[in-house]
Each structure stands twice: as structure tokens, then as C-alpha cells.
Design an enzyme around this catalytic site. Structure first.
Site, PDB file in Angstrom:
ATOM      1  N   ASP A  16      -8.237 -12.475  -6.471  1.00 62.24           N
ATOM      2  CA  ASP A  16      -8.757 -11.310  -5.853  1.00 62.24           C
ATOM      3  C   ASP A  16      -9.903 -11.319  -6.109  1.00 62.24           C
ATOM      4  O   ASP A  16     -10.902 -12.451  -6.061  1.00 62.24           O
ATOM      5  CB  ASP A  16      -8.410 -10.880  -7.580  1.00 62.24           C
ATOM      6  CG  ASP A  16      -8.135  -8.644  -7.261  1.00 62.24           C
ATOM      7  OD1 ASP A  16      -9.204  -8.399  -6.625  1.00 62.24           O
ATOM      8  OD2 ASP A  16      -7.565  -8.463  -6.998  1.00 62.24           O
ATOM      9  N   GLY A  56      -2.559  -8.797  -1.453  1.00 62.52           N
ATOM     10  CA  GLY A  56      -4.465  -8.199  -1.596  1.00 62.52           C
ATOM     11  C   GLY A  56      -4.903  -7.523  -0.394  1.00 62.52           C
ATOM     12  O   GLY A  56      -3.459  -7.282   0.799  1.00 62.52           O
ATOM     13  N   GLY A  57      -5.488  -6.270  -0.362  1.00 61.05           N
ATOM     14  CA  GLY A  57      -5.457  -5.579   0.857  1.00 61.05           C
ATOM     15  C   GLY A  57      -6.242  -4.381   0.412  1.00 61.05           C
ATOM     16  O   GLY A  57      -6.091  -3.647  -1.006  1.00 61.05           O
ATOM     17  N   SER A  59      -4.461  -0.266  -0.954  1.00 59.52           N
ATOM     18  CA  SER A  59      -3.834   0.137  -1.246  1.00 59.52           C
ATOM     19  C   SER A  59      -3.717   1.617  -0.727  1.00 59.52           C
ATOM     20  O   SER A  59      -2.329   1.795  -0.464  1.00 59.52           O
ATOM     21  CB  SER A  59      -3.522  -0.322  -2.434  1.00 59.52           C
ATOM     22  OG  SER A  59      -4.508   0.320  -3.191  1.00 59.52           O
ATOM     23  N   ASN A  96       6.582   0.983   2.774  1.00 62.05           N
ATOM     24  CA  ASN A  96       7.408   2.522   3.263  1.00 62.05           C
ATOM     25  C   ASN A  96       6.774   2.696   4.113  1.00 62.05           C
ATOM     26  O   ASN A  96       6.983   3.983   4.675  1.00 62.05           O
ATOM     27  CB  ASN A  96       7.578   3.010   2.114  1.00 62.05           C
ATOM     28  CG  ASN A  96       6.148   3.703   1.424  1.00 62.05           C
ATOM     29  OD1 ASN A  96       6.324   5.024   2.021  1.00 62.05           O
ATOM     30  ND2 ASN A  96       6.075   3.988   0.666  1.00 62.05           N
ATOM     31  N   HIS A  97       5.232   2.753   4.289  1.00 63.50           N
ATOM     32  CA  HIS A  97       4.045   3.829   4.895  1.00 63.50           C
ATOM     33  C   HIS A  97       4.292   3.482   6.122  1.00 63.50           C
ATOM     34  O   HIS A  97       3.952   3.532   7.426  1.00 63.50           O
ATOM     35  CB  HIS A  97       3.176   3.995   5.098  1.00 63.50           C
ATOM     36  CG  HIS A  97       2.672   4.814   3.368  1.00 63.50           C
ATOM     37  ND1 HIS A  97       3.519   5.748   3.356  1.00 63.50           N
ATOM     38  CD2 HIS A  97       3.184   4.293   2.172  1.00 63.50           C
ATOM     39  CE1 HIS A  97       3.042   6.827   2.632  1.00 63.50           C
ATOM     40  NE2 HIS A  97       2.673   5.291   1.431  1.00 63.50           N
ATOM     41  N   TYR A 121      -3.142   2.468   8.144  1.00 64.91           N
ATOM     42  CA  TYR A 121      -2.731   1.669   6.342  1.00 64.91           C
ATOM     43  C   TYR A 121      -1.765   1.362   6.873  1.00 64.91           C
ATOM     44  O   TYR A 121      -0.706  -0.028   7.071  1.00 64.91           O
ATOM     45  CB  TYR A 121      -2.756   2.753   5.628  1.00 64.91           C
ATOM     46  CG  TYR A 121      -2.279   1.970   3.880  1.00 64.91           C
ATOM     47  CD1 TYR A 121      -1.990   0.226   3.897  1.00 64.91           C
ATOM     48  CD2 TYR A 121      -0.796   2.593   4.076  1.00 64.91           C
ATOM     49  CE1 TYR A 121      -1.568   0.797   2.401  1.00 64.91           C
ATOM     50  CE2 TYR A 121       0.232   1.114   2.950  1.00 64.91           C
ATOM     51  CZ  TYR A 121      -0.239   0.817   1.992  1.00 64.91           C
ATOM     52  OH  TYR A 121      -0.096  -0.451   1.133  1.00 64.91           O
ATOM     53  N   LYS A 125       0.716  -2.418   7.768  1.00 64.68           N
ATOM     54  CA  LYS A 125       1.670  -3.492   7.340  1.00 64.68           C
ATOM     55  C   LYS A 125       2.399  -3.773   8.731  1.00 64.68           C
ATOM     56  O   LYS A 125       3.403  -4.164   8.572  1.00 64.68           O
ATOM     57  CB  LYS A 125       2.346  -1.538   6.350  1.00 64.68           C
ATOM     58  CG  LYS A 125       1.536  -2.075   5.254  1.00 64.68           C
ATOM     59  CD  LYS A 125       1.183  -3.263   4.630  1.00 64.68           C
ATOM     60  CE  LYS A 125       0.210  -3.159   3.462  1.00 64.68           C
ATOM     61  NZ  LYS A 125       0.080  -3.754   2.645  1.00 64.68           N
ATOM     62  N   ARG A 159       9.686  12.227  -4.826  1.00 66.62           N
ATOM     63  CA  ARG A 159       9.550  11.607  -3.979  1.00 66.62           C
ATOM     64  C   ARG A 159      10.205   9.907  -4.443  1.00 66.62           C
ATOM     65  O   ARG A 159      10.447   9.213  -4.154  1.00 66.62           O
ATOM     66  CB  ARG A 159       7.986  11.617  -2.504  1.00 66.62           C
ATOM     67  CG  ARG A 159       8.491  10.675  -1.669  1.00 66.62           C
ATOM     68  CD  ARG A 159       7.025  10.598  -1.644  1.00 66.62           C
ATOM     69  NE  ARG A 159       7.471   9.719  -0.412  1.00 66.62           N
ATOM     70  CZ  ARG A 159       6.675   8.224  -0.178  1.00 66.62           C
ATOM     71  NH1 ARG A 159       5.687   8.467  -1.817  1.00 66.62           N
ATOM     72  NH2 ARG A 159       6.218   7.540   0.312  1.00 66.62           N
TER      73      ARG A 159
END
Length: 253
Positions: A16, A56-57, A59, A96-97, A121, A125, A159
Site C-alpha cells: 500500500d 489499489g487505486g 476508489s 459497478n461503475h 473512475y 475500471k 441502493r
């Protein structure tokens, strides 16, 4: 995941950019402080390992330059480090995005739903999944992209009664991803077996995932969505709204 993925005869190498607690007595972990954008550090971190789980990244939504550097380039660095060191299994945290603008009224979201990202974002993905596919097909890695819904101790809004992934089920899914024989490239949904879920669990179950949790146990404590809201209309919820229109904010108009 640190405690949930602990197992006999397994050493977890935890990387990390921030400081992590050192190994506790009897804990089989190796702590590494580095960035996923540092190729030399990632090469060293992947030496001698059997599998990589890349979480990592950034979020949440960030300006394009940050998303490009950390989420997209960082994923390439991780996959390249795995390839260089002969690591055959990589699990990637998608989201999901990546399909956020998919309308819920269209029915249950399949595992290989065509990308419709809702943010930079989300675009990152989609790129992560594409890079995973490339490294699986060109270099023979087993790569599983997990489109995570909402991984928290409990759902935070209505949601999430559909998108929730309990931490325990998350660990069960990662274990399935690590142990499934020769999966090749897969895209799977990372959600619990929620009564209200919108997402298919077919591909995840085909890997051996057996979810045990259901967000319905929290439903009485969660207020219902406004049926006219973005949270009710789109998979990405409020991420599809103007508050996260990063391009307009960056341009100043």
C-alpha cells in the site's frame, strides 16, 4: 481482507502507498510500502508470489490525470509486474461503475454487460478489464475482474440493498477466484446473495463462489429510495448525476 484471507501455509504480501500495521505475533504477512505506479517496486513485490489481488487505486471520482496515472497506468504496472515474474493468477477490482449508466429497468445485469461507465473512475475500471483481457489472451495469465458493488460492513442506503458485498462474502469470492482451475479471463459480479440484487451471480458461482450473506437483514433500518431519483434509475446511482461531472469542473464551464 488481511484477516479474512489469512490461511495456513499462506503468506500475504501487503502493498500500500500508506503506512500499514506491522505483522502481529504469529501473523504471516509481509508489509511493503510502495505505489502501484512504481514499476520497480511492483516487480520486487511480485517476485516469488503465486497470485495477485489488485485492489489499489483511487476508489472514488478524481480528475482525469489522477485516474489515468493511478487507476489505469497503475493496473498496467501491476499486470506487467505479474507477467515479468511468472505470476499466473491476477484478480482485479473492477466496479459497478464500469456499467453505471445501465438502466435498472433493463433487467438483471449480466456478468459481461457492455461497458457504460458513469465517471472517469468508471472508465478506469473499463480500462482495467480491457488490460486484464489483453494479458490473459496474449500472455496466458488467468485474470478475473470482479465488478464490486458496495463492500461495506453493512448497506448505507437503499441502493446498497441491491449492490452490497459483505466483507465475508468478498473474502469467499476472492478465495474462489484464487482456487478455480484455469479460469482464463472472466468478469464476475462481486455482490452478496441479496434478495434485492440486480446482478447475475452465474459466473462467480461457476468459479466456486458460495455467498452466505443477504442485505435484507438490514432492510428495516434503511430508508427507501425516491423512485424518481438517479439512485433508483441507474446502476451507478447518484454517480450518474451532475455532481460528478468531472470534465465540466476541470474545464471551469
Amino acid at each position: 481482507m488481511r484477516t479474512r484471507l489469512a490461511a495456513p501455509d499462506r503468506v500475504l504480501r501487503l502493498l500500500d502507498i500508506g503506512e500499514q500495521p506491522p505483522a502481529a505475533e504469529g501473523e504471516a504477512v509481509e508489509v511493503v510500502r510502495a505505489s502501484v505506479t512504481d514499476q520497480a517496486a511492483m516487480d520486487a513485490a511480485c517476485e516469488g508470489v503465486d497470485a495477485v489481488i489488485h485492489l489499489g487505486g483511487h476508489s472514488v471520482e478524481r480528475p482525469w490525470a489522477q485516474v489515468l496515472d493511478v487507476n489505469i497506468n497503475g493496473t498496467h504496472v501491476v499486470l506487467e509486474a505479474a507477467r515479468r515474474n511468472g505470476v499466473r493468477r491476477v484478480v482485479l477490482a473492477s466496479s459497478n461503475h464500469a456499467v453505471g449508466f445501465y438502466e435498472r429497468s433493463s433487467g438483471e445485469a449480466g456478468d459481461y454487460l457492455f461497458p457504460q461507465p458513469d465517471t472517469y473512475y468508471g472508465v478506469s475500471k473499463v480500462a482495467l478489464e480491457a488490460l486484464g483481457s489483453l494479458y490473459a489472451n496474449r500472455y496466458g495469465l488467468d485474470v478475473i475482474a470482479v465488478r464490486i458493488g458496495s463492500c461495506f460492513e453493512r448497506p448505507r442506503d437503499a441502493r446498497m440493498l441491491a449492490t452490497w458485498l459483505s466483507p465475508d462474502d468478498c473474502a469467499r469470492l476472492f478465495e474462489a477466484c484464487l482456487s478455480a482451475p484455469s479460469p482464463g479471463f472472466r468478469v464476475v459480479w462481486g455482490v452478496s446473495d441479496n434478495t434485492r440484487r440486480w446482478f447475475s451471480l452465474d459466473e462467480a458461482r461457476a468459479l466456486g463462489y458460495q455467498p452466505k450473506d443477504d442485505s435484507e437483514v438490514f432492510a428495516a433500518d434503511v430508508p427507501e429510495d425516491d423512485p424518481e431519483s438517479l439512485a433508483h434509475k441507474y446502476v451507478g446511482g447518484m454517480w450518474c448525476g451532475p455532481a460528478l461531472d468531472t470534465a465540466v469542473k476541470e474545464a471551469g464551464r
